[in-house]
Write a protein that holds these residues in place. Structure first.
Motif, PDB file in Angstrom:
ATOM      1  N   ARG A  99     -65.925  72.515 -48.082  1.00 41.06           N
ATOM      2  CA  ARG A  99     -65.829  71.238 -48.310  1.00 41.06           C
ATOM      3  C   ARG A  99     -64.398  71.294 -49.226  1.00 41.06           C
ATOM      4  N   SER A 100     -63.654  70.062 -48.867  1.00 44.20           N
ATOM      5  CA  SER A 100     -62.221  70.114 -49.371  1.00 44.20           C
ATOM      6  C   SER A 100     -62.205  68.547 -50.012  1.00 44.20           C
ATOM      7  N   ASP A 130     -70.545  64.620 -39.314  1.00 47.36           N
ATOM      8  CA  ASP A 130     -69.936  63.126 -39.685  1.00 47.36           C
ATOM      9  C   ASP A 130     -68.838  63.254 -40.499  1.00 47.36           C
ATOM     10  N   SER A 132     -66.750  65.719 -41.512  1.00 46.84           N
ATOM     11  CA  SER A 132     -65.462  66.442 -40.949  1.00 46.84           C
ATOM     12  C   SER A 132     -65.030  65.596 -39.632  1.00 46.84           C
ATOM     13  N   ARG A 199     -80.826  64.603 -43.952  1.00 46.21           N
ATOM     14  CA  ARG A 199     -80.133  63.677 -44.711  1.00 46.21           C
ATOM     15  C   ARG A 199     -80.829  62.136 -44.214  1.00 46.21           C
TER      16      ARG A 199
HETATM   17  P1  ATP Z   1     -72.812  68.467 -42.476  1.00 44.51           P
HETATM   18  O1  ATP Z   1     -73.548  67.281 -41.778  1.00 44.51           O
HETATM   19  O2  ATP Z   1     -73.327  69.599 -42.260  1.00 44.51           O
HETATM   20  O3  ATP Z   1     -73.070  67.841 -44.057  1.00 44.51           O
HETATM   21  P2  ATP Z   1     -70.320  67.433 -42.674  1.00 44.51           P
HETATM   22  O4  ATP Z   1     -68.925  67.419 -41.768  1.00 44.51           O
HETATM   23  O5  ATP Z   1     -70.786  65.905 -42.676  1.00 44.51           O
HETATM   24  O6  ATP Z   1     -71.337  68.284 -42.393  1.00 44.51           O
HETATM   25  P3  ATP Z   1     -69.097  66.769 -45.353  1.00 44.51           P
HETATM   26  O7  ATP Z   1     -69.116  67.327 -46.523  1.00 44.51           O
HETATM   27  O8  ATP Z   1     -69.455  65.208 -45.250  1.00 44.51           O
HETATM   28  O9  ATP Z   1     -69.849  67.526 -44.078  1.00 44.51           O
HETATM   29  O10 ATP Z   1     -67.446  66.697 -44.935  1.00 44.51           O
HETATM   30  C1  ATP Z   1     -66.763  67.860 -44.625  1.00 44.51           C
HETATM   31  C2  ATP Z   1     -65.411  67.609 -45.120  1.00 44.51           C
HETATM   32  O11 ATP Z   1     -64.696  66.703 -44.374  1.00 44.51           O
HETATM   33  C3  ATP Z   1     -65.247  67.149 -46.579  1.00 44.51           C
HETATM   34  O12 ATP Z   1     -65.375  68.159 -47.560  1.00 44.51           O
HETATM   35  C4  ATP Z   1     -63.710  66.589 -46.616  1.00 44.51           C
HETATM   36  O13 ATP Z   1     -62.796  67.675 -46.666  1.00 44.51           O
HETATM   37  C5  ATP Z   1     -63.623  65.998 -45.036  1.00 44.51           C
HETATM   38  N1  ATP Z   1     -63.783  64.505 -45.055  1.00 44.51           N
HETATM   39  C6  ATP Z   1     -65.014  64.013 -45.269  1.00 44.51           C
HETATM   40  N2  ATP Z   1     -65.005  62.693 -45.348  1.00 44.51           N
HETATM   41  C7  ATP Z   1     -63.857  62.172 -45.282  1.00 44.51           C
HETATM   42  C8  ATP Z   1     -62.621  61.276 -45.589  1.00 44.51           C
HETATM   43  N3  ATP Z   1     -63.196  60.112 -45.668  1.00 44.51           N
HETATM   44  N4  ATP Z   1     -61.504  61.414 -45.519  1.00 44.51           N
HETATM   45  C9  ATP Z   1     -61.086  62.570 -45.320  1.00 44.51           C
HETATM   46  N5  ATP Z   1     -61.550  63.793 -45.307  1.00 44.51           N
HETATM   47  C10 ATP Z   1     -63.005  63.716 -45.293  1.00 44.51           C
END
Ligand code: ATP
Length: 350
Positions: A99-100, A130, A132, A199
């Protein structure tokens, strides 16, 4: 099928064309692929398919390590066909994931863009959930980069696709765990709450409940509307049973398995209640055949989408056909739950 909670339409930007990819033209010469957010079984199969589809179409392919974090810290490596050998059967992601927070700032995304330029990467394929895909859409619009997403999450919580990469494997893992928990639940005549991921989306809990012969599923979509626990107990759901298994989605809306068990202890002390939280074991393991095939189809479709000049779309699957789903629609937090599945669980657990 009647949908509850929220209606989902089936409008999409375009259908996957059956044309041979290599006959299409685009200005894209090199593509980066990354995995982001929570890992999901089948991500490796997707990385493999993307890499090999790209190379077979004359593209230079780059693996980007640790998701957006690695894009910012320039952890980028050119991939050959053998870079993705022997990974289709492995869970997790060989590209690692992260995560970033930095990527959520314009400065961070600018550094990411500059690193893409340094390597001459013209387009990006993002495999994740979602969050990402939300980040992917923002990045694509800000820097005018072609970006295509693949739904890589065990939660099956994205719109416009019947299923996501990793969901089937997680379902099977939960089902196998449930079979084991059932043995001890029956021996001690206990009520078990088993908490699973998901979730805001109850698909994992609902389909796991059906597959494992559980008595009920407490899921966010229904918990919003009513007190499922009180309703279950009032209906006398354990009348003729020596044990009961209830799947619970880990979510603020359901309260989670521990809170529900505490309620049972105080409000319905006649039950001998126990909790099992499956946690991260749901994410691991070798992907099922279904997830490997899905990931392979979607990976190849992602390269085709770029070649067709598609932008800001997630590859989805509807009625076994590949589909392009705009990011905006894919990430809407309104994945509907199927009332037919709720009915299947209700009838089969009497
Ligand atoms: P999972 O469903 O398995 O949790 P995910 O893709 O939803 O996976 P997140 O932790 O929500 O996982 O998002 C991963 C990464 O996407 C974040 O750490 C961030 O770097 C980037 N990200 C998420 N939301 C945003 C945003 N609004 N703007 C820019 N980058 C984002």
């Amino acid at each position: 099928m009647r949908l509850v909670v929220c209606k989902e339409n089936s409008v999409t930007t375009g259908k996957f064309s059956k044309t041979n990819i290599s006959t299409m033209s685009s200005d894209i010469k090199s593509v980066g692929v990354l995995t982001s957010g929570g890992d999901a079984p089948g991500m490796n199969a997707a990385i493999r398919a993307v890499t090999r589809a790209g190379i077979s179409n004359g593209l230079r392919m780059y693996g980007i390590y640790r998701g957006y974090k690695g894009l910012i810290s320039n952890e980028i490596e050119e991939f050959r066909t053998n870079s993705v050998s022997n990974i289709i059967q492995q869970g997790g992601t060989v590209l690692k994931t992260a995560r970033s927070l930095e990527f959520m700032t314009l400065e961070g995304r600018r550094t990411a863009y500059e690193n893409m330029q340094k390597h001459g990467i013209d387009a990006l394929i993002v495999i994740g959930g979602d969050g990402s895909l939300t980040g992917a859409g923002i990045f694509a619009n800000e820097f005018n980069i072609p970006v295509v997403g693949l739904p890589g999450t065990i939660d099956n919580d994205l719109n416009g696709t019947d299923t996501t990469i990793g969901y089937d494997t997680a379902l099977n893992t939960i089902m196998q765990s449930m079979d084991k928990i059932r043995d001890t639940a029956t021996s001690h005549e206990r009520l078990f709450f088993v908490e699973v991921m998901g979730r805001n989306c109850g698909y994992l809990a609902l389909n796991s409940a059906i597959a494992s012969g559980a008595e009920a599923a407490i899921i966010p979509e229904i918990s919003i509307e009513k007190d499922q626990l009180a309703e279950l107990i009032e209906q006398g759901f354990r009348k003729s049973k020596s044990s009961s298994m209830v799947l619970v989605t880990e979510s603020e809306v359901t309260g989670g398995a521990i809170k529900l068990a505490e309620r049972v202890k105080t409000e319905y002390p006649q039950y001998d209640v126990r909790v099992s939280i499956l946690g991260h074991l749901q994410r691991g393991g070798s992907p099922t055949a279904q997830d490997r095939i899905l990931a392979s189809r979607m990976g190849i479709a992602a390269i085709q989408a770029l070649q067709e000049n598609q932008r800001n779309v997630m590859i989805g699957i509807r009625e076994n056909e590949i589909d392009y789903v705009p990011f905006k629609r894919a990430i809407k937090k309104e994945r509907a739950i199927s009332e037919e599945l709720l009915e299947v669980l209700r009838i089969s657990s009497i």
